[in-house]
Structure formats: structure tokens, C-alpha cells
Design a protein around this motif. Structure first.
Motif, mmCIF file in Angstrom:
data_model
loop_
_atom_site.group_PDB
_atom_site.id
_atom_site.type_symbol
_atom_site.label_atom_id
_atom_site.label_comp_id
_atom_site.label_asym_id
_atom_site.label_seq_id
_atom_site.Cartn_x
_atom_site.Cartn_y
_atom_site.Cartn_z
ATOM 1 N N ARG A 105 8.797 -0.709 -2.696
ATOM 2 C CA ARG A 105 8.809 -0.548 -1.460
ATOM 3 C C ARG A 105 8.960 0.926 -0.813
ATOM 4 N N ARG A 106 8.084 1.061 0.122
ATOM 5 C CA ARG A 106 8.192 2.570 0.527
ATOM 6 C C ARG A 106 8.341 2.379 2.354
ATOM 7 N N ASP A 107 8.616 3.231 2.707
ATOM 8 C CA ASP A 107 8.618 3.352 4.361
ATOM 9 C C ASP A 107 7.293 2.822 4.982
ATOM 10 N N GLY A 108 7.475 1.722 5.626
ATOM 11 C CA GLY A 108 6.278 1.221 6.216
ATOM 12 C C GLY A 108 5.616 0.207 5.271
ATOM 13 N N GLY A 109 5.895 -0.389 4.028
ATOM 14 C CA GLY A 109 5.543 -1.549 3.383
ATOM 15 C C GLY A 109 5.672 -1.417 2.100
ATOM 16 N N TRP A 110 4.526 -1.651 1.207
ATOM 17 C CA TRP A 110 4.389 -1.782 -0.321
ATOM 18 C C TRP A 110 3.413 -0.618 -0.738
ATOM 19 N N TRP A 111 3.810 -0.013 -1.934
ATOM 20 C CA TRP A 111 3.041 0.632 -2.586
ATOM 21 C C TRP A 111 2.231 -0.158 -3.789
ATOM 22 N N VAL A 112 1.162 -0.645 -3.782
ATOM 23 C CA VAL A 112 0.286 -1.373 -4.487
ATOM 24 C C VAL A 112 -0.777 -0.607 -5.531
ATOM 25 N N LEU A 113 -0.811 -1.121 -6.787
ATOM 26 C CA LEU A 113 -1.720 -0.288 -7.794
ATOM 27 C C LEU A 113 -2.411 -1.571 -8.483
ATOM 28 N N GLY A 114 -3.570 -1.313 -8.856
ATOM 29 C CA GLY A 114 -4.220 -2.240 -9.706
ATOM 30 C C GLY A 114 -3.808 -1.884 -11.312
ATOM 31 N N ASP A 115 -3.865 -2.728 -12.206
ATOM 32 C CA ASP A 115 -3.549 -2.499 -13.672
ATOM 33 C C ASP A 115 -4.439 -1.907 -14.380
ATOM 34 N N ASN A 116 -5.793 -1.691 -13.843
ATOM 35 C CA ASN A 116 -6.712 -0.716 -14.456
ATOM 36 C C ASN A 116 -6.448 0.594 -13.845
ATOM 37 N N ASN A 157 -8.916 1.541 -6.246
ATOM 38 C CA ASN A 157 -8.888 0.964 -5.003
ATOM 39 C C ASN A 157 -7.710 0.430 -4.751
ATOM 40 N N ASP A 158 -6.522 1.209 -4.562
ATOM 41 C CA ASP A 158 -5.225 0.973 -4.446
ATOM 42 C C ASP A 158 -4.500 1.803 -3.478
ATOM 43 N N SER A 159 -3.370 1.937 -3.530
ATOM 44 C CA SER A 159 -2.163 2.818 -2.569
ATOM 45 C C SER A 159 -2.746 4.186 -2.942
ATOM 46 N N ARG A 160 -3.425 4.632 -4.080
ATOM 47 C CA ARG A 160 -3.841 6.052 -4.174
ATOM 48 C C ARG A 160 -4.998 6.326 -3.430
ATOM 49 N N GLU A 161 -5.834 5.411 -3.065
ATOM 50 C CA GLU A 161 -6.767 5.388 -2.237
ATOM 51 C C GLU A 161 -6.434 5.353 -0.625
ATOM 52 N N PHE A 162 -5.499 4.291 -0.171
ATOM 53 C CA PHE A 162 -5.375 3.827 1.221
ATOM 54 C C PHE A 162 -3.851 3.895 1.430
#
Length: 160
Positions: free
Chosen positions: A75-86, A91-96
Motif C-alpha cells: 500500500r502506498r498513498d493513493g493505492g497499490w504498488w503492483v509488479l509483475g513476477d517477470n 508493464n507495472d507500477s514502475r511504468e504507471f
């Protein structure tokens, strides 16, 4: 390459008790390899709480008509930090960035592997039994990638 999930229930965001909140989603793309592969089906629960480590289906923050599957990391301010396992697919929170809670559609419970060589004729009973034994698997728990690798290394050390 965009990671996509096609919701087999016509993209209904259903909530409620019992089977009405359960659905299937099909995985497309490599961002969750090795946990999930293209063609896997996810058994998902719409609504409900998400915890760190859960595999979730969410709307892409920049293209909300596109559903994607990722692991909710924290959890971070404003929502979830999400990552792909690969780690090679970004195409995950590192990008958006952080994904708002309202874009999280469902939490995945289990994956169903597609039958091998589907559409190529009949398979032997032994081959079908071997597939059935590994076709349905719960998704890894709520631990992070580093916790899983440390735990795996510890088990290898203890086994010696």
C-alpha cells in the motif's frame, strides 16, 4: 508488450456473497511468468480485500478498458504498488505508478493450466491424469519475492 487479462465473465465487476462474486479470467502475455503463463485461467473473487502478495486483476491506469494481472506489493498513498513476477517486463507500477483502489477489480485465488496439446486429438488417460494433478494450483501466498527466495534457500540448506 501489453499484459492483458480477458475476463471470461464479460468484465462484470460483481460483488456479493456466494458464487456470484466468483469468475474466470484468461491470462495473455508474459509479465507474470513464472507464476502465470499465457493461456492460464484465473479463478477470481470480485471485490473483497487485497493484501500485499495477492495476485490481482486491475484496470490499466492509462487504458481502463484493458484488464491486467499483477501482484499487489504494498500500500502506498493513493493505492497499490503492483509488479509483475517477470522482472524483465515493466508493464507495472514502475511504468504507471500507484494504482488507485477503485481500479482493482478482483483478487485471484487459483490458476488453471490449459490442457496440453488441446485441439490435437485425444490424450492418453495417464497424460490426462498427470495434467489434472498439476492443472489447479492455489496462487503463491502473501509473501514477497525476496521472502520466498529466502525461505526456499533455507529449506535447501536444512535438507542437506
Amino acid at each position: 508488450m501489453q499484459e492483458q487479462v480477458r475476463d471470461r465473465e464479460a468484465d462484470r465487476e460483481r460483488k456479493g456473497p456466494g458464487l456470484r462474486g466468483i469468475g474466470l479470467a484468461e491470462v495473455h502475455g508474459p509479465s507474470m511468468v513464472p507464476t502465470l503463463s499465457a493461456g492460464d485461467l484465473l479463478v477470481v473473487r470480485y471485490g473483497g480485500s487485497v493484501r500485499p502478495g495477492d495476485v490481482v486483476v486491475l484496470r490499466h491506469p492509462f487504458r481502463q478498458d484493458l484488464l491486467i494481472v499483477k501482484r499487489a506489493v504494498e500500500r502506498r498513498d493513493g493505492g497499490w504498488w503492483v509488479l509483475g513476477d517477470n522482472r524483465y517486463v515493466e508493464n507495472d507500477s514502475r511504468e504507471f505508478g500507484v494504482v488507485p483502489d477503485e481500479l482493482v477489480v478482483a483478487r485471484a485465488w487459483a490458476r488453471l493450466r490449459p490442457p496440453p496439446d488441446r485441439g490435437r486429438g485425444q490424450r492418453s488417460p495417464a497424460a490426462l491424469l498427470a495434467w489434472a494433478a498439476s492443472a489447479v494450483r492455489p496462487l503463491p501466498g502473501r509473501s514477497t519475492r525476496s521472502e520466498r527466495s529466502e525461505r526456499s534457500a533455507y529449506r535447501r540448506f536444512r535438507a542437506r
